[in-house]
Design a protein around this motif. Structure first.
Motif, PDB file in Angstrom:
ATOM      1  N   VAL A 242       0.874  -1.170   0.000  1.00  0.00           N
ATOM      2  CA  VAL A 242       0.000   0.000   0.000  1.00  0.00           C
ATOM      3  C   VAL A 242       0.913   1.223   0.000  1.00  0.00           C
ATOM      4  N   THR A 243       0.644   2.189  -0.854  1.00  0.00           N
ATOM      5  CA  THR A 243       1.457   3.394  -0.890  1.00  0.00           C
ATOM      6  C   THR A 243       0.860   4.459   0.016  1.00  0.00           C
ATOM      7  N   MET A 244       1.675   5.396   0.402  1.00  0.00           N
ATOM      8  CA  MET A 244       1.190   6.481   1.256  1.00  0.00           C
ATOM      9  C   MET A 244       0.107   7.304   0.559  1.00  0.00           C
ATOM     10  N   PRO A 245       0.255   7.660  -0.724  1.00  0.00           N
ATOM     11  CA  PRO A 245      -0.844   8.370  -1.385  1.00  0.00           C
ATOM     12  C   PRO A 245      -2.150   7.576  -1.399  1.00  0.00           C
ATOM     13  N   GLU A 246      -2.054   6.256  -1.589  1.00  0.00           N
ATOM     14  CA  GLU A 246      -3.252   5.410  -1.577  1.00  0.00           C
ATOM     15  C   GLU A 246      -3.892   5.411  -0.197  1.00  0.00           C
ATOM     16  N   PHE A 247      -3.056   5.329   0.834  1.00  0.00           N
ATOM     17  CA  PHE A 247      -3.567   5.351   2.204  1.00  0.00           C
ATOM     18  C   PHE A 247      -4.222   6.694   2.513  1.00  0.00           C
ATOM     19  N   MET A 248      -3.580   7.791   2.107  1.00  0.00           N
ATOM     20  CA  MET A 248      -4.140   9.118   2.357  1.00  0.00           C
ATOM     21  C   MET A 248      -5.498   9.288   1.675  1.00  0.00           C
ATOM     22  N   LYS A 249      -5.609   8.750   0.476  1.00  0.00           N
ATOM     23  CA  LYS A 249      -6.885   8.810  -0.242  1.00  0.00           C
ATOM     24  C   LYS A 249      -7.965   8.053   0.528  1.00  0.00           C
ATOM     25  N   SER A 250      -7.600   6.887   1.055  1.00  0.00           N
ATOM     26  CA  SER A 250      -8.580   6.092   1.807  1.00  0.00           C
ATOM     27  C   SER A 250      -8.955   6.772   3.116  1.00  0.00           C
ATOM     28  N   ILE A 251      -8.021   7.516   3.715  1.00  0.00           N
ATOM     29  CA  ILE A 251      -8.341   8.298   4.922  1.00  0.00           C
ATOM     30  C   ILE A 251      -9.337   9.390   4.576  1.00  0.00           C
ATOM     31  N   GLU A 252      -9.065  10.106   3.492  1.00  0.00           N
ATOM     32  CA  GLU A 252      -9.958  11.189   3.070  1.00  0.00           C
ATOM     33  C   GLU A 252     -11.355  10.676   2.755  1.00  0.00           C
ATOM     34  N   GLU A 253     -11.429   9.462   2.206  1.00  0.00           N
ATOM     35  CA  GLU A 253     -12.721   8.871   1.847  1.00  0.00           C
ATOM     36  C   GLU A 253     -13.352   8.112   3.009  1.00  0.00           C
ATOM     37  N   LYS A 254     -12.680   8.170   4.168  1.00  0.00           N
ATOM     38  CA  LYS A 254     -13.182   7.541   5.404  1.00  0.00           C
ATOM     39  C   LYS A 254     -13.401   6.034   5.233  1.00  0.00           C
ATOM     40  N   ARG A 255     -12.479   5.389   4.518  1.00  0.00           N
ATOM     41  CA  ARG A 255     -12.571   3.940   4.315  1.00  0.00           C
ATOM     42  C   ARG A 255     -11.673   3.147   5.270  1.00  0.00           C
ATOM     43  N   VAL A 256     -10.727   3.821   5.911  1.00  0.00           N
ATOM     44  CA  VAL A 256      -9.840   3.128   6.850  1.00  0.00           C
ATOM     45  C   VAL A 256     -10.594   2.857   8.150  1.00  0.00           C
ATOM     46  N   ILE A 257     -10.510   1.628   8.606  1.00  0.00           N
ATOM     47  CA  ILE A 257     -11.150   1.240   9.862  1.00  0.00           C
ATOM     48  C   ILE A 257     -10.117   1.187  10.988  1.00  0.00           C
ATOM     49  N   GLU A 258      -8.994   0.530  10.711  1.00  0.00           N
ATOM     50  CA  GLU A 258      -7.932   0.404  11.709  1.00  0.00           C
ATOM     51  C   GLU A 258      -6.583   0.312  11.012  1.00  0.00           C
ATOM     52  N   ALA A 259      -5.532   0.634  11.747  1.00  0.00           N
ATOM     53  CA  ALA A 259      -4.165   0.317  11.364  1.00  0.00           C
ATOM     54  C   ALA A 259      -3.445  -0.142  12.623  1.00  0.00           C
ATOM     55  N   PHE A 260      -2.576  -1.134  12.484  1.00  0.00           N
ATOM     56  CA  PHE A 260      -1.863  -1.636  13.657  1.00  0.00           C
ATOM     57  C   PHE A 260      -0.543  -2.273  13.238  1.00  0.00           C
ATOM     58  N   GLY A 261       0.350  -2.387  14.199  1.00  0.00           N
ATOM     59  CA  GLY A 261       1.596  -3.113  14.002  1.00  0.00           C
ATOM     60  C   GLY A 261       1.538  -4.431  14.743  1.00  0.00           C
ATOM     61  N   SER A 262       2.372  -5.372  14.317  1.00  0.00           N
ATOM     62  CA  SER A 262       2.436  -6.662  15.002  1.00  0.00           C
ATOM     63  C   SER A 262       3.892  -7.063  15.213  1.00  0.00           C
ATOM     64  N   GLY A 263       4.155  -7.704  16.337  1.00  0.00           N
ATOM     65  CA  GLY A 263       5.499  -8.168  16.630  1.00  0.00           C
ATOM     66  C   GLY A 263       5.529  -8.917  17.938  1.00  0.00           C
ATOM     67  N   THR A 264       6.605  -9.648  18.193  1.00  0.00           N
ATOM     68  CA  THR A 264       6.703 -10.430  19.419  1.00  0.00           C
ATOM     69  C   THR A 264       6.703  -9.540  20.649  1.00  0.00           C
ATOM     70  N   ALA A 265       7.438  -8.434  20.592  1.00  0.00           N
ATOM     71  CA  ALA A 265       7.566  -7.590  21.778  1.00  0.00           C
ATOM     72  C   ALA A 265       6.236  -6.961  22.177  1.00  0.00           C
ATOM     73  N   CYS A 266       5.488  -6.442  21.190  1.00  0.00           N
ATOM     74  CA  CYS A 266       4.246  -5.717  21.491  1.00  0.00           C
ATOM     75  C   CYS A 266       2.994  -6.513  21.174  1.00  0.00           C
ATOM     76  N   MET A 267       3.109  -7.549  20.378  1.00  0.00           N
ATOM     77  CA  MET A 267       2.053  -8.389  19.821  1.00  0.00           C
ATOM     78  C   MET A 267       1.179  -7.621  18.847  1.00  0.00           C
ATOM     79  N   ILE A 268       0.143  -6.922  19.334  1.00  0.00           N
ATOM     80  CA  ILE A 268      -0.686  -6.086  18.466  1.00  0.00           C
ATOM     81  C   ILE A 268      -0.655  -4.669  19.025  1.00  0.00           C
TER      82      ILE A 268
END
Length: 387
Positions: free
Chosen positions: A311-337
């Protein structure tokens, strides 16, 4: 290295390609005579406290020597060892969990060991038998099992590390090495906003900073990948961010978030709910065990589309503007979610509606993986150290 096959496949057998001289049955155990005081749960700082023992496996004279479980102690190494000069070293991050029935369990340890084998091969470190190493790890953890916190908010962090010990100034494959494991009780990894167990972060996205590139070693858990990010992390902190969102290429591909894999859950342009994360094929992305677990669970549920693509940053920004993003998160052993609530990009704060929409998917993943790790549900991903 570009991926041609799945990064976790065909790496954990006892095949003849692995050196058979590392044997768990040869282990020498020297117990500590004076156990250290254990910190309280509310005193835990990630990476500060260590258990009473360590596992040490030395390779020299073309074979593995007898492994040892020793009291935790400093190493006596030559200042010329090539791991100090040329970063011929790698590591893993794992955790052990106290379960509801007082067992101690590991989470998908074969995947961590497979990833370490891949990285070791990349760095020309000697081969080792995965199953023998896993048995040694379990023996070590059985000795220090009382260091595993009895808390859902804490766990025992396990750090397998593999270093060259050649005392030679010169860039060449090592002829001697040390594979060792230390461990210690930990609480949350990041200082974040939110409740005790589920906290959100802000990311800094700046295209002038790059973590990895095609043909590099971004897909390997080598120590040399981490030191160059520290100064950039300081920049992020000075700008009010907890971590860096690593962008790549002229199209500003969203690759990783700090030391985490990065996920977006949105309504795509076809009107479908979709969970999306960067693919492994380019070699830019570390193949995280939690990342794989998120993908496996989401596909098992079958409730929304699951996609591995950039996913590119411009694509993500467009989806933010269109209110299509529901969540974003990172995953890893140290933090999990780790939920993401905002991104600093082009000197502006971009609000991500993860927490305002309830972070339902992030919480569901967090709770389901935690239930597996702590034995609340019976699952093949969870392995007892006593098995």
């Amino acid at each position: 290295m570009l991926y041609r096959t799945h990064p976790f496949k065909n790496l954990i057998s006892n095949s003849k390609s692995f050196l058979s001289t590392l044997r768990s049955s040869d282990v020498i155990i020297k117990r500590s005579e004076n156990g250290k005081a254990k910190p309280q749960i509310d005193e835990l700082v990630f990476g500060k406290f260590f258990s009473d023992h360590m596992l040490v496996c030395d390779f020299n004279e073309d074979k593995w020597q007898k492994p040892e479980i020793l009291p935790f102690q400093d190493f006596n190494l030559s200042p010329a060892v090539t791991s100090l000069h040329y970063a011929i070293q790698c590591f893993e991050g794992m955790k052990a969990y106290k379960t509801v029935d007082n067992d101690v369990r590991l989470f998908r340890p074969h995947l961590n060991i497979a990833r370490m084998q891949r990285t070791a091969d990349k760095l020309t470190l000697p081969e080792f038998d995965a199953n023998e190493f896993l048995e040694l790890l379990k023996q070590f953890l059985r000795i220090d099992s009382d260091w595993v916190p009895d808390s859902r908010a804490a766990s025992l962090y396990i750090r397998p590390t593999f270093i060259s010990t050649d005392p030679v100034i010169g860039v060449k494959p090592p002829s001697s090495a040390r594979l060792f494991v230390i461990a210690g009780p930990v609480g949350p990894y990041y200082e974040q906003k939110g409740t005790e167990l589920f906290k959100s972060v802000r990311l800094m996205a700046d295209p002038q900073y790059v973590r990895a590139w095609e043909g590099g070693i971004g897909a390997f858990k080598a120590g040399g990948n981490y030191a160059p990010t520290l100064s950039i992390q300081k920049v992020a902190a000075s700008r009010g961010c907890q971590q860096v969102l690593w962008l790549y290429g002229t199209d500003r591909q969203m690759t990783e978030a700090g030391t985490m894999n990065f996920f977006v859950y949105w309504m795509n342009e076809d009107g479908e709910k979709e969970l999306i994360t960067a693919p492994l094929e380019s070699g830019l992305i570390l193949p995280g065990i939690t990342r794989q677990s998120v993908l496996d669970l989401a596909r098992e549920w079958g409730e929304f589309k699951v996609t591995e693509r950039m996913v590119t940053m411009p694509e993500f920004m467009k989806s933010i503007e269109e209110k299509r993003v529901i969540e974003a998160f990172g995953s890893g052993t140290a933090c999990m979610i780790c939920p993401i609530d905002s991104i600093l990009y082009n000197e502006e704060i971009v609000d991500v509606p993860t927490m305002t929409t309830g972070a339902e998917l992030s919480k569901r993943l967090f709770n389901e993986i935690t239930a597996i790790q702590t034995g609340q549900v019976d699952h093949p991903w969870s392995m007892s150290i006593y098995s």
